[in-house]
Each structure stands twice: as structure tokens, then as C-alpha cells.
Design a protein around this motif. Structure first.
Motif, PDB file in Angstrom:
ATOM      1  N   UNK A  41       0.813  -1.213   0.000  1.00 43.26           N
ATOM      2  CA  UNK A  41       0.000   0.000   0.000  1.00 43.26           C
ATOM      3  C   UNK A  41       0.851   1.269   0.000  1.00 43.26           C
ATOM      4  N   UNK A  42       2.146   1.108   0.323  1.00 45.71           N
ATOM      5  CA  UNK A  42       3.073   2.234   0.323  1.00 45.71           C
ATOM      6  C   UNK A  42       3.824   2.250  -1.005  1.00 45.71           C
ATOM      7  N   UNK A  43       3.920   3.399  -1.695  1.00 48.98           N
ATOM      8  CA  UNK A  43       4.611   3.469  -2.993  1.00 48.98           C
ATOM      9  C   UNK A  43       6.059   2.964  -2.911  1.00 48.98           C
ATOM     10  N   UNK A  44       6.530   2.399  -4.024  1.00 49.86           N
ATOM     11  CA  UNK A  44       7.881   1.819  -4.070  1.00 49.86           C
ATOM     12  C   UNK A  44       8.958   2.835  -3.710  1.00 49.86           C
ATOM     13  N   UNK A  45       8.816   4.072  -4.215  1.00 47.67           N
ATOM     14  CA  UNK A  45       9.797   5.105  -3.901  1.00 47.67           C
ATOM     15  C   UNK A  45       9.851   5.418  -2.419  1.00 47.67           C
ATOM     16  N   UNK A  46       8.687   5.396  -1.769  1.00 45.08           N
ATOM     17  CA  UNK A  46       8.630   5.643  -0.327  1.00 45.08           C
ATOM     18  C   UNK A  46       9.318   4.522   0.451  1.00 45.08           C
ATOM     19  N   UNK A  47       9.053   3.276   0.034  1.00 47.35           N
ATOM     20  CA  UNK A  47       9.692   2.142   0.705  1.00 47.35           C
ATOM     21  C   UNK A  47      11.204   2.234   0.571  1.00 47.35           C
ATOM     22  N   UNK A  48      11.684   2.591  -0.629  1.00 49.56           N
ATOM     23  CA  UNK A  48      13.122   2.752  -0.832  1.00 49.56           C
ATOM     24  C   UNK A  48      13.688   3.802   0.120  1.00 49.56           C
ATOM     25  N   UNK A  49      13.013   4.956   0.210  1.00 48.90           N
ATOM     26  CA  UNK A  49      13.490   6.026   1.085  1.00 48.90           C
ATOM     27  C   UNK A  49      13.510   5.581   2.535  1.00 48.90           C
ATOM     28  N   UNK A  50      12.482   4.852   2.950  1.00 47.29           N
ATOM     29  CA  UNK A  50      12.448   4.326   4.320  1.00 47.29           C
ATOM     30  C   UNK A  50      13.603   3.341   4.551  1.00 47.29           C
ATOM     31  N   UNK A  93      21.069   1.373  -4.118  1.00 45.31           N
ATOM     32  CA  UNK A  93      19.786   2.090  -4.091  1.00 45.31           C
ATOM     33  C   UNK A  93      18.967   1.764  -5.332  1.00 45.31           C
ATOM     34  N   UNK A  94      19.617   1.740  -6.483  1.00 45.32           N
ATOM     35  CA  UNK A  94      18.929   1.391  -7.727  1.00 45.32           C
ATOM     36  C   UNK A  94      18.403  -0.035  -7.667  1.00 45.32           C
ATOM     37  N   UNK A  95      19.220  -0.939  -7.145  1.00 48.69           N
ATOM     38  CA  UNK A  95      18.822  -2.335  -7.015  1.00 48.69           C
ATOM     39  C   UNK A  95      17.599  -2.478  -6.111  1.00 48.69           C
ATOM     40  N   UNK A  96      17.604  -1.787  -4.983  1.00 55.80           N
ATOM     41  CA  UNK A  96      16.473  -1.841  -4.057  1.00 55.80           C
ATOM     42  C   UNK A  96      15.198  -1.347  -4.715  1.00 55.80           C
ATOM     43  N   UNK A  97      15.281  -0.212  -5.397  1.00 54.56           N
ATOM     44  CA  UNK A  97      14.092   0.386  -5.997  1.00 54.56           C
ATOM     45  C   UNK A  97      13.488  -0.535  -7.053  1.00 54.56           C
ATOM     46  N   UNK A  98      14.320  -1.072  -7.915  1.00 55.30           N
ATOM     47  CA  UNK A  98      13.831  -1.959  -8.977  1.00 55.30           C
ATOM     48  C   UNK A  98      13.194  -3.208  -8.375  1.00 55.30           C
ATOM     49  N   UNK A  99      13.823  -3.750  -7.349  1.00 54.70           N
ATOM     50  CA  UNK A  99      13.307  -4.977  -6.744  1.00 54.70           C
ATOM     51  C   UNK A  99      11.971  -4.742  -6.036  1.00 54.70           C
ATOM     52  N   UNK A 100      11.872  -3.661  -5.275  1.00 56.03           N
ATOM     53  CA  UNK A 100      10.611  -3.346  -4.582  1.00 56.03           C
ATOM     54  C   UNK A 100       9.492  -3.144  -5.600  1.00 56.03           C
ATOM     55  N   UNK A 101       9.789  -2.394  -6.665  1.00 59.69           N
ATOM     56  CA  UNK A 101       8.791  -2.173  -7.709  1.00 59.69           C
ATOM     57  C   UNK A 101       8.360  -3.499  -8.329  1.00 59.69           C
ATOM     58  N   UNK A 102       9.332  -4.366  -8.615  1.00 62.67           N
ATOM     59  CA  UNK A 102       9.031  -5.653  -9.246  1.00 62.67           C
ATOM     60  C   UNK A 102       8.140  -6.512  -8.356  1.00 62.67           C
ATOM     61  N   UNK A 103       8.458  -6.587  -7.080  1.00 66.22           N
ATOM     62  CA  UNK A 103       7.677  -7.407  -6.151  1.00 66.22           C
ATOM     63  C   UNK A 103       6.242  -6.898  -6.055  1.00 66.22           C
ATOM     64  N   UNK A 110      10.165 -12.640 -12.639  1.00 66.31           N
ATOM     65  CA  UNK A 110      11.195 -11.990 -13.449  1.00 66.31           C
ATOM     66  C   UNK A 110      12.345 -11.492 -12.583  1.00 66.31           C
ATOM     67  N   UNK A 111      12.019 -11.009 -11.386  1.00 71.59           N
ATOM     68  CA  UNK A 111      13.075 -10.568 -10.472  1.00 71.59           C
ATOM     69  C   UNK A 111      13.957 -11.743 -10.076  1.00 71.59           C
ATOM     70  N   UNK A 167      20.352  -7.859 -12.153  1.00 70.73           N
ATOM     71  CA  UNK A 167      21.584  -8.644 -12.252  1.00 70.73           C
ATOM     72  C   UNK A 167      22.811  -7.740 -12.367  1.00 70.73           C
ATOM     73  N   UNK A 168      22.737  -6.750 -13.230  1.00 68.58           N
ATOM     74  CA  UNK A 168      23.887  -5.865 -13.450  1.00 68.58           C
ATOM     75  C   UNK A 168      24.176  -5.020 -12.220  1.00 68.58           C
ATOM     76  N   UNK A 169      23.141  -4.441 -11.620  1.00 67.96           N
ATOM     77  CA  UNK A 169      23.359  -3.548 -10.481  1.00 67.96           C
ATOM     78  C   UNK A 169      23.969  -4.285  -9.298  1.00 67.96           C
ATOM     79  N   UNK A 170      23.479  -5.501  -9.029  1.00 69.66           N
ATOM     80  CA  UNK A 170      24.014  -6.200  -7.859  1.00 69.66           C
ATOM     81  C   UNK A 170      25.364  -6.843  -8.131  1.00 69.66           C
ATOM     82  N   UNK A 171      25.599  -7.285  -9.355  1.00 73.65           N
ATOM     83  CA  UNK A 171      26.920  -7.830  -9.690  1.00 73.65           C
ATOM     84  C   UNK A 171      27.985  -6.744  -9.561  1.00 73.65           C
ATOM     85  N   UNK A 172      27.675  -5.546 -10.037  1.00 75.39           N
ATOM     86  CA  UNK A 172      28.625  -4.431  -9.929  1.00 75.39           C
ATOM     87  C   UNK A 172      28.811  -4.018  -8.473  1.00 75.39           C
ATOM     88  N   UNK A 173      27.736  -4.061  -7.696  1.00 75.12           N
ATOM     89  CA  UNK A 173      27.840  -3.761  -6.262  1.00 75.12           C
ATOM     90  C   UNK A 173      28.742  -4.781  -5.574  1.00 75.12           C
TER      91      UNK A 173
END
Length: 307
Positions: A41-50, A93-103, A110-111, A167-173
Motif C-alpha cells: 500500500x506504500x509506494x515503491x519510492x517511499x519504501x526505498x526512502x524508508x 539504491x537502484x537495485x532496491x528500488x527496482x526490486x521493490x517495484x518488481x515485487x 522476473x526478479x 543482475x547488473x546492479x548487484x553484480x557491480x555492487x
């Protein structure tokens, strides 16, 4: 001669025991989709910021209790260290945002594909960048995985951007963490601190502009928001400990645990479709992982001794 032998044995023991850290981290990551689904119920961007802000609060509390602020300041003592921390912060941060949005948009399958690709991409980075030893079986495994992704792209007529970007974001991390000289606690605290002001500013604007999102939250949901820092930081600390103790190729292999759990959750708990194209693509990647597994007897022996 005896001293060298003792040192080698000690180093080997640390490496063997160190594999427990990434296994624990990937297990937690594998079941986290359930946590984010509850918070949909909370937007993906908000969850990332939290996640970012409360992670920094949690880590700052640990550093304060351990009186390690002097060590923390070393993360910003030179340009190279600041750059490494900043790059790591952006990647995670990019990895978190993409994953939260995907879930929360029904893309758990796909995630999980992305995190199946990620181990093989991590292995490739280890070979290319760190000059870790490779063999023909590793190369075959990587080619099979790439073919699986290519087949999925052809079947759907579009690139599976969620899977590839994860895959790319976390491999590089993983690579940045492997190259970093900072301790896991210091490094992660520094990364979250870099983006914490942005997260806090974003949350302030969101709460001010969309008060309805937060005005009707239950106490349980508020507690889950506050605990985002814990569920985010703990597996990352375990992961960072693992990167210091095992090779990047071994780390890449263990990583398959997380997408396996996520795939099961996506299909059997949230009833996401597992199409024929996905089955073929996953099948090729599973074969690639199997080839890599049975070609790495050292990895299997470590798992047998420590799990």
C-alpha cells in the motif's frame, strides 16, 4: 616454513567458515518478497526512502554502541574512498528500488530470473576484472545463461529489463564491495549516509503532499516501516562479510539460493504465471548453474563442511 603453513591453514579456515555469511544473507533476501508485499500500500519510492533512512539510523546506532566513529570517518578520508562509497550507494539504491517495484507489481518471477543471472555475471566480473581463475565449464555456463536471457527476450519481443537491471546492479555492487578496504559495517553505514539526506527529503515531500498514504497506517505497518532498516542492513552486513572471506566466483555460486526461494514464493504463494518461455529460460540457467557447480569441487567441499 611452519609459520607459513599455520598462516595458510588459518586463511583456509576463515574462507571455509566465511561461506556461512553469504548463505545466511541470500536466505533472508529470498524470503523478503513477503515483507515487501505486505507493505504494497506504500509506494515503491517511499519504501526505498524508508529503507535507506532507517538503515542509516540502525547502523549509526551500532557504530555508536561500538564506538567506531573514527573508523567511519575513514570512509571519507580520500577521494578514492568517497568515490567507492558513492558508487556503491547508487548501485544498491537502484537495485532496491527496482526490486521493490518488481515485487509489488507482480514481477517476482522476473526478479528471481535476474538473481539467477546475477551469479553468472558475478563470476564473469571475477574472471575479467579480478583475474580469478576460470575454465571451459565456467565459460559454457555463462554462455548458456546468456542464451537463456536471449531466448526469453525473443519470446516476449522485449528485453526483460527488470531481470537484467537487477543482475547488473548487484553484480557491480558485489565487485565494488570486493575491492573496498572498508569493514562491512563502516562501508554500509557510509553508503546509506550518502543517500540518507535525499531519502529524508523525499519522505518529507511525500508525507506533506500525500498525507492520506500515512494517515491511516496501522501500528503494525508503522512497525514494519521502522524495521525496514533492520531487514535491509542485516543481510547486507552478512553479504559484505562474505565478500571479504570467499572468492567472487564462490560468492556467485551461493547466490542461487535467493532466487530459488523467491521463485517458489512468486509461483506458489502469489500465483504469478510461469510461462513456457520462462520455463525454457530458467531451465537453461539451471543447467548453467549445475555445470558450474559440478565443475567446482572446492565450492562443494566447502558447503559440505560448513552447512
Amino acid at each position: 616454513m611452519q609459520a607459513k603453513t599455520i598462516t595458510a591453514i588459518s586463511s583456509k579456515h576463515r574462507g571455509n567458515a566465511g561461506i556461512i555469511y553469504p548463505i545466511a544473507a541470500y536466505f533472508i533476501w529470498g524470503i523478503l518478497p513477503i515483507y515487501w508485499k505486505v507493505m504494497k500500500q506504500i509506494p515503491s519510492g517511499d519504501i526505498l526512502a524508508h529503507r535507506i533512512f532507517w538503515s542509516f539510523v540502525f547502523l549509526a546506532a551500532i557504530i555508536s554502541s561500538m564506538k567506531r566513529w573514527s573508523e567511519f570517518r575513514q570512509a571519507f578520508s580520500n577521494t578514492k574512498s568517497i568515490l567507492a562509497v558513492t558508487v556503491a550507494a547508487i548501485l544498491i539504491s537502484a537495485n532496491w528500488l527496482i526490486y521493490i517495484w518488481a515485487v509489488n507489481n507482480n514481477h517476482i518471477v522476473e526478479a528471481s530470473l535476474g538473481y539467477y543471472i546475477n551469479p553468472l555475471l558475478t563470476i564473469l566480473l571475477g574472471i575479467v576484472v579480478l583475474r580469478e581463475k576460470s575454465d571451459i565449464w565456467q565459460i559454457i555456463a555463462i554462455i548458456l545463461a546468456l542464451f537463456g536471457v536471449g531466448l526469453l527476450t525473443y519470446q516476449f519481443g522485449q528485453v526483460p529489463w527488470v531481470a537484467i537491471s537487477l543482475a547488473i546492479s548487484f553484480a557491480c555492487y558485489s565487485l565494488v564491495k570486493k575491492l573496498s578496504s572498508l569493514s562491512p559495517l563502516t562501508g554500509l553505514a557510509a553508503e546509506t549516509m550518502v543517500v540518507a539526506p535525499l531519502a529524508l527529503g523525499y519522505l518529507y515531500m511525500q508525507v506533506s503532499g500525500t498525507a492520506a498514504t500515512y494517515s491511516n497506517l496501522s501500528y503494525g505497518m508503522i512497525l514494519m516501516i521502522l524495521l525496514t532498516g533492520v531487514v535491509t542492513s542485516v543481510p547486507l552486513l552478512l553479504f559484505a562479510q562474505g565478500t571479504k572471506r570467499v572468492s567472487l566466483t564462490t560468492l556467485g555460486f551461493v547466490q542461487y539460493l535467493s532466487p530459488s526461494l523467491s521463485l517458489i514464493i512468486g509461483i506458489f504463494i502469489y500465483n504469478e504465471p510461469f510461462t513456457l518461455a520462462y520455463q525454457i529460460s530458467f531451465g537453461l540457467i539451471w543447467i548453467a548453474l549445475a555445470i558450474y557447480t559440478f565443475s567446482r569441487k572446492d565450492v562443494l567441499s566447502k558447503l559440505r563442511r560448513n552447512v
